[in-house]
Scaffold this motif. Structure first.
Motif, PDB file in Angstrom:
ATOM      1  N   GLN A 117      -3.148   3.912  -2.786  1.00 48.04           N
ATOM      2  CA  GLN A 117      -3.218   2.774  -3.682  1.00 48.04           C
ATOM      3  C   GLN A 117      -2.886   1.515  -2.893  1.00 48.04           C
ATOM      4  O   GLN A 117      -1.999   1.525  -2.043  1.00 48.04           O
ATOM      5  CB  GLN A 117      -2.252   2.925  -4.850  1.00 48.04           C
ATOM      6  N   THR A 118      -3.613   0.455  -3.181  1.00 46.69           N
ATOM      7  CA  THR A 118      -3.337  -0.837  -2.577  1.00 46.69           C
ATOM      8  C   THR A 118      -3.173  -1.846  -3.704  1.00 46.69           C
ATOM      9  O   THR A 118      -3.784  -1.719  -4.771  1.00 46.69           O
ATOM     10  CB  THR A 118      -4.476  -1.296  -1.641  1.00 46.69           C
ATOM     11  N   SER A 119      -2.324  -2.830  -3.454  1.00 50.75           N
ATOM     12  CA  SER A 119      -2.187  -3.923  -4.415  1.00 50.75           C
ATOM     13  C   SER A 119      -2.108  -5.212  -3.621  1.00 50.75           C
ATOM     14  O   SER A 119      -1.602  -5.244  -2.502  1.00 50.75           O
ATOM     15  CB  SER A 119      -0.983  -3.733  -5.322  1.00 50.75           C
ATOM     16  N   HIS A 171       0.837  -1.195   0.000  1.00 52.99           N
ATOM     17  CA  HIS A 171       0.000   0.000   0.000  1.00 52.99           C
ATOM     18  C   HIS A 171       0.873   1.246   0.000  1.00 52.99           C
ATOM     19  O   HIS A 171       2.050   1.200   0.367  1.00 52.99           O
ATOM     20  CB  HIS A 171      -0.924   0.027   1.225  1.00 52.99           C
ATOM     21  N   ASP A 220      -7.276   2.004  -6.468  1.00 50.86           N
ATOM     22  CA  ASP A 220      -6.979   3.417  -6.237  1.00 50.86           C
ATOM     23  C   ASP A 220      -8.051   3.980  -5.315  1.00 50.86           C
ATOM     24  O   ASP A 220      -9.246   3.721  -5.504  1.00 50.86           O
ATOM     25  CB  ASP A 220      -6.971   4.193  -7.557  1.00 50.86           C
ATOM     26  N   SER A 238      -4.370 -10.692  -9.180  1.00 52.93           N
ATOM     27  CA  SER A 238      -3.753  -9.487  -8.622  1.00 52.93           C
ATOM     28  C   SER A 238      -4.743  -8.347  -8.775  1.00 52.93           C
ATOM     29  O   SER A 238      -5.414  -8.217  -9.793  1.00 52.93           O
ATOM     30  CB  SER A 238      -2.426  -9.168  -9.315  1.00 52.93           C
ATOM     31  N   TRP A 239      -4.878  -7.583  -7.708  1.00 51.00           N
ATOM     32  CA  TRP A 239      -5.753  -6.415  -7.681  1.00 51.00           C
ATOM     33  C   TRP A 239      -4.890  -5.183  -7.447  1.00 51.00           C
ATOM     34  O   TRP A 239      -3.981  -5.203  -6.605  1.00 51.00           O
ATOM     35  CB  TRP A 239      -6.698  -6.460  -6.486  1.00 51.00           C
ATOM     36  N   THR A 240      -5.194  -4.124  -8.137  1.00 51.97           N
ATOM     37  CA  THR A 240      -4.665  -2.802  -7.806  1.00 51.97           C
ATOM     38  C   THR A 240      -5.876  -1.904  -7.627  1.00 51.97           C
ATOM     39  O   THR A 240      -6.752  -1.849  -8.492  1.00 51.97           O
ATOM     40  CB  THR A 240      -3.748  -2.264  -8.915  1.00 51.97           C
TER      41      THR A 240
END
Length: 127
Positions: free
Chosen positions: A83-85, A75, A108, A104-106
């Protein structure tokens, strides 16, 4: 759909945790509260999905997360943006099909009136 009454979320990490829990439990009201009305979601097949469409998929049961095993998370936040991934192995029911995959997630996030709201997300199948 108007943004519901905000729920205090002190950091982008806390917001991500709350979103993931709402996804796991199918808590549509909580997903609604954590997501900006104008949010867009980019799916692995290249489609762009609106907040209303995403919430409808959870509400109808067309999408249901059965299992999420987080492999990595990162993050960043600065002032009013974050933003988190995440990389996770999931079992998801999608339109009646059970899918096991590593995704995988990104995501905003924006800070609005002291509350973190999801404004965009991109999902990719990695394995």
């Amino acid at each position: 759909m108007a943004d519901p009454t905000p729920v205090p979320v002190p950091s982008v990490v806390t917001a991500e945790d709350a979103l993931l829990e709402a996804m796991r439990t199918g808590d549509v009201a909580r997903l609604d509260a954590l997501t900006a009305d104008w949010a867009v979601f980019h799916s692995p097949n290249g489609m762009t999905v609106s907040k209303a469409d995403d919430l409808a998929a959870y509400a109808s049961g067309r999408v249901r997360l059965e299992r999420v095993h987080v492999l990595t998370r990162q993050h960043a936040e600065h002032d009013s943006i974050g933003q988190t991934s995440m990389l996770a192995h999931v079992t998801v029911l999608s339109n009646g099909d059970r899918i096991d995959a590593t995704l995988s997630w990104t995501r905003d996030w924006g800070l609005f009136s002291g509350e973190w709201l999801l404004v965009a997300a991109t999902l990719a199948v990695t394995r």
